[in-house]
Design an enzyme around this catalytic site. Structure first.
Site, PDB file in Angstrom:
ATOM      1  N   GLY A 183     -11.430  -9.629   4.867  1.00 32.12           N
ATOM      2  CA  GLY A 183     -10.456 -10.483   4.212  1.00 32.12           C
ATOM      3  C   GLY A 183     -10.295 -11.794   4.966  1.00 32.12           C
ATOM      4  N   GLY A 184      -9.314 -11.835   5.867  1.00 31.81           N
ATOM      5  CA  GLY A 184      -8.938 -13.074   6.556  1.00 31.81           C
ATOM      6  C   GLY A 184     -10.101 -13.848   7.148  1.00 31.81           C
ATOM      7  CD  GLU A 188      -4.332  -7.045  -0.165  1.00 32.95           C
ATOM      8  OE1 GLU A 188      -5.024  -7.826  -0.839  1.00 32.95           O
ATOM      9  OE2 GLU A 188      -4.383  -6.995   1.083  1.00 32.95           O
ATOM     10  CG  HIS A 194      -8.116  -4.530  -2.194  1.00 35.12           C
ATOM     11  ND1 HIS A 194      -6.844  -4.656  -1.663  1.00 35.12           N
ATOM     12  CD2 HIS A 194      -8.967  -4.942  -1.228  1.00 35.12           C
ATOM     13  CE1 HIS A 194      -6.951  -5.134  -0.427  1.00 35.12           C
ATOM     14  NE2 HIS A 194      -8.220  -5.317  -0.145  1.00 35.12           N
ATOM     15  CD  GLU A 234     -10.738  -3.101   2.294  1.00 36.24           C
ATOM     16  OE1 GLU A 234     -11.133  -4.033   2.993  1.00 36.24           O
ATOM     17  OE2 GLU A 234     -10.091  -3.271   1.242  1.00 36.24           O
ATOM     18  CG  ASN A 251     -10.915  -9.388  -1.096  1.00 44.09           C
ATOM     19  OD1 ASN A 251     -10.702 -10.295  -1.909  1.00 44.09           O
ATOM     20  ND2 ASN A 251     -10.154  -8.301  -1.006  1.00 44.09           N
ATOM     21  CD1 TRP A 252     -13.749 -15.248   0.152  1.00 40.71           C
ATOM     22  CD2 TRP A 252     -13.663 -16.929  -1.324  1.00 40.71           C
ATOM     23  NE1 TRP A 252     -14.947 -15.913   0.209  1.00 40.71           N
ATOM     24  CE2 TRP A 252     -14.925 -16.951  -0.684  1.00 40.71           C
ATOM     25  CE3 TRP A 252     -13.382 -17.894  -2.301  1.00 40.71           C
ATOM     26  CZ2 TRP A 252     -15.903 -17.906  -0.991  1.00 40.71           C
ATOM     27  CZ3 TRP A 252     -14.360 -18.845  -2.603  1.00 40.71           C
ATOM     28  CH2 TRP A 252     -15.602 -18.843  -1.949  1.00 40.71           C
ATOM     29  CE  LYS A 253      -7.532  -9.071   1.433  1.00 36.11           C
ATOM     30  NZ  LYS A 253      -6.691  -8.275   2.290  1.00 36.11           N
ATOM     31  CB  SER A 291      -7.881  -6.070  11.311  1.00 40.89           C
ATOM     32  OG  SER A 291      -6.604  -6.255  10.718  1.00 40.89           O
ATOM     33  N   GLY A 332      -5.052  -6.841   7.215  1.00 40.27           N
ATOM     34  CA  GLY A 332      -4.250  -8.024   7.505  1.00 40.27           C
ATOM     35  C   GLY A 332      -3.272  -7.840   8.643  1.00 40.27           C
TER      36      GLY A 332
HETATM   37  P1  13P Z   1      -8.382  -8.307   6.433  1.00 45.86           P
HETATM   38  O1  13P Z   1      -9.819  -8.468   6.902  1.00 45.86           O
HETATM   39  O2  13P Z   1      -7.655  -9.602   6.310  1.00 45.86           O
HETATM   40  O3  13P Z   1      -7.669  -7.264   7.215  1.00 45.86           O
HETATM   41  O4  13P Z   1      -8.467  -7.748   4.911  1.00 45.86           O
HETATM   42  C1  13P Z   1      -9.256  -6.641   4.643  1.00 45.86           C
HETATM   43  C2  13P Z   1      -9.342  -6.467   3.182  1.00 45.86           C
HETATM   44  O5  13P Z   1      -8.382  -6.086   2.538  1.00 45.86           O
HETATM   45  C3  13P Z   1     -10.620  -6.775   2.530  1.00 45.86           C
HETATM   46  O6  13P Z   1     -10.637  -6.332   1.209  1.00 45.86           O
END
Ligand code: 13P
Length: 265
Positions: free
Chosen positions: A235-236, A103, A101, A172, A15-17, A214, A178
């Site tokens: 994510g990251g 967020e 998600h 999640e 997930n590149w966000k 994470s 994050g």
């Molecule tokens: P991180 O891997 O940056 O913690 O993000 C997880 C995430 O929200 C994937 O959708």
């Protein structure tokens, strides 16, 4: 083994966000395609921001990597400025979409009912939804993690005996996203067990349950050593081509191990 269902294929999803431009997208797509080709035992998907979807879909067409959107609206079309419908994602070349998600739930005030509408809209458009669920730190500390996750999933399954058919779920925990502080494999495994119980009752035997929060090349092995964890939503680390490649390689190793374990008498 006769009568034993095929194991669920592990999925590594990035997930590149709200990150990336065309240059980074080209690099990440090339890395994902190469990693996926070298790991035919696992599924790989990327979820770029909307402006990069068509580019990613074109770059990944003919490769094993699926492209998905990061969210979709519950309506087919209409006066919803800034939103994207599932049909638009499909038209841009997506095969999948993240729904719910944390967020999006928080920043766009998306409640459980809206998440359920988005899941239905995704399916109606022919997209494979990945339903994201997870509790906050405060909810976990109050002993409410199970109640929250079951409520979030229940809203999507409500009243439909086959509601989990074709659905994947990502657990999640909000406190792990994050933060560099992932859940432990045991914590993930416990919640995955609760989720599996709910899905089985709604024809969700094939549904994958991913862990997200994470995830790194260093800790993915611990998660995929838990039998109830069917992949990761990252994510990251999905923004670093070397790290993402390592994650796919680690998932492949886990998949090969699982297949060998199944063959053992
Ligand atoms: P991180 O891997 O940056 O913690 O993000 C997880 C995430 O929200 C994937 O959708």
């Amino acid at each position: 083994m006769p009568g034993t269902p095929a194991p669920r294929r592990l999925l590594v999803a990035g997930n590149w966000k709200m990150n990336g431009d065309r240059t980074l997208a080209a690099t990440l797509c090339a890395a994902a395609a190469a990693a996926a080709r070298a790991a035919p035992e696992v599924d790989v998907a990327v979820f770029p921001p909307a402006t990069l979807l068509e580019q990613a879909a074109a770059a990944l067409s003919g490769t094993p990597v699926a492209v998905g959107g990061q969210t979709c609206h519950g309506e087919r079309d209409g006066a919803h400025t800034g939103a994207l419908s599932a049909g638009m994602l499909r038209d841009a070349g997506c095969r999948s979409v993240l729904v719910g998600h944390s967020e999006v739930r928080t920043e766009q005030a998306q409640d459980d009912a809206a998440v359920a509408r988005s899941v239905a809209a995704a399916r109606a458009a022919g997209l494979a939804p990945i339903l994201c669920v997870g509790e906050t730190r405060a909810e976990r500390e109050a002993g409410r993690a199970r109640e929250v996750v079951e409520r979030q999933i229940g809203a999507v399954l409500a009243g439909r005996p086959d509601a989990a058919d074709g659905l994947d779920v990502a657990y999640e925990p909000v406190w792990a996203i994050g933060t560099g502080r992932s859940a432990t494999p045991a914590e993930a495994g416990e919640v995955h067990g609760w989720i599996r119980g709910l899905l089985e009752g709604a024809r969700g035997g094939r549904a994958r349950i991913l862990y997200g929060g994470s995830v790194t090349p260093d800790n993915i092995g611990g998660f995929l050593a838990v039998p109830g964890v069917d992949g990761v939503l990252v994510g990251g680390r999905s923004l670093d081509p070397t790290a993402f490649t390592s994650l796919v390689e680690a998932a492949r190793a886990a998949a090969v191990r699982r297949l060998a374990d199944r063959r053992r008498p």
